[in-house]
Design an enzyme around this catalytic site. Structure first.
Site, PDB file in Angstrom:
ATOM      1  N   ASP A   1       0.865  -1.185   0.000  1.00 44.97           N
ATOM      2  CA  ASP A   1       0.000   0.000   0.000  1.00 44.97           C
ATOM      3  C   ASP A   1       0.901   1.234   0.000  1.00 44.97           C
ATOM      4  O   ASP A   1       1.540   1.540   1.009  1.00 44.97           O
ATOM      5  CB  ASP A   1      -0.899   0.017   1.242  1.00 44.97           C
ATOM      6  CG  ASP A   1      -1.978  -1.063   1.223  1.00 44.97           C
ATOM      7  OD1 ASP A   1      -1.711  -2.159   0.700  1.00 44.97           O
ATOM      8  OD2 ASP A   1      -3.077  -0.807   1.749  1.00 44.97           O
TER       9      ASP A   1
ATOM     10  N   LYS B   1      -7.003   3.528  -3.354  1.00 47.09           N
ATOM     11  CA  LYS B   1      -7.359   3.488  -1.925  1.00 47.09           C
ATOM     12  C   LYS B   1      -7.615   4.895  -1.424  1.00 47.09           C
ATOM     13  O   LYS B   1      -6.900   5.831  -1.782  1.00 47.09           O
ATOM     14  CB  LYS B   1      -6.229   2.811  -1.146  1.00 47.09           C
ATOM     15  CG  LYS B   1      -6.423   2.719   0.355  1.00 47.09           C
ATOM     16  CD  LYS B   1      -5.260   1.968   0.987  1.00 47.09           C
ATOM     17  CE  LYS B   1      -5.276   2.060   2.499  1.00 47.09           C
ATOM     18  NZ  LYS B   1      -4.121   1.367   3.109  1.00 47.09           N
TER      19      LYS B   1
ATOM     20  N   LYS C   1     -10.260   0.212  -2.556  1.00 52.62           N
ATOM     21  CA  LYS C   1     -10.104  -0.067  -1.126  1.00 52.62           C
ATOM     22  C   LYS C   1     -10.502   1.160  -0.319  1.00 52.62           C
ATOM     23  O   LYS C   1     -10.046   2.279  -0.589  1.00 52.62           O
ATOM     24  CB  LYS C   1      -8.666  -0.464  -0.797  1.00 52.62           C
ATOM     25  CG  LYS C   1      -8.436  -0.703   0.698  1.00 52.62           C
ATOM     26  CD  LYS C   1      -7.041  -1.218   1.007  1.00 52.62           C
ATOM     27  CE  LYS C   1      -6.811  -1.329   2.511  1.00 52.62           C
ATOM     28  NZ  LYS C   1      -5.457  -1.861   2.834  1.00 52.62           N
TER      29      LYS C   1
END
Length: 216
Positions: free
Chosen positions: A84, A146, A175
């Site tokens: 991430d 995300k 996400k």
């Protein structure tokens, strides 16, 4: 759908181990741990189906591209299965889309096939900046876009999830992270297109789910 988050800077090793046990017991999709905890997570989760993920350029995204690439390579070598990464927020706000895309692409290459989830910290961005960033992430080969780190002024919102899902193709997943603390919140964002959720309230969410299923 849950990435059990163990990213608070004050977590002790015992607290990390307890979090890893939670992830194993609840069979989450993954854990997302601090870079220094990747080796511990790999050891503690051996034999489980829980993937080990970690963060790059976290939480501000202001590391150099070379640093993010090195960090990604090191973490992949340690066994991290998901990355991430935080974008350079200031560069995106400045309109330097080429820089943002090139940096994401460099991290994707360094990840060697592992899923890269690109964190945008939406609370700092206009919708136009968000859209440009999401498009750049898809062109760069990201697996996910995300919403946030969970450490800024805002987290996942319905409007942002809807915008993300509209902007990227089906090849890129969404996400949600930051403020997803209840089952109802998770399900509402799932309806809008999010399929992964960064959460610290994993036990609360999944215990609620089990209770509802038992009583249905």
């Amino acid at each position: 759908m849950i990435d059990h988050s163990l990213l608070r800077p004050d977590l002790t090793l015992d607290e990390v181990r307890a979090g890893l046990t939670t992830a194993r017991e609840y069979r989450t999709a993954s854990v997302c741990v601090r870079p220094s905890d990747v080796g511990l997570a790999i050891t503690e989760l051996a034999g489980s189906e829980v993937a080990v993920g970690t963060v790059v350029g976290f939480p501000h995204g202001s590391s150099s591209t070379a640093t993010k690439v090195f960090e990604t390579g090191e973490l992949v070598a340690l066994g991290a299965q998901e990355i991430d990464m935080v974008i350079d927020i200031g560069r995106l706000r400045s309109g330097d889309i080429a820089f943002v895309q090139d940096e994401i692409a460099a991290v994707v290459r360094a990840a060697r096939g592992r899923a890269v989830k690109v964190i945008f910290e939406n609370c700092y961005l206009t919708d136009r900046q968000k859209t440009a960033g999401y498009e750049a992430a898809e062109k760069a080969g990201a697996a996910y876009v995300k919403t946030s780190t969970g450490f800024a002024d805002g987290g996942a919102t319905a409007a942002d999830i809807a915008l993300m899902r509209r902007t990227v193709s089906a090849a890129v997943k969404v996400k949600a992270a930051g403020g997803v603390r209840t089952l109802d919140a998770l399900l509402a964002l799932h309806e809008l297109g999010a399929t992964r959720f960064g959460a610290t309230a994993t036990a609360t969410i999944l215990d609620d789910l089990a209770s509802r299923l038992a009583n249905s």
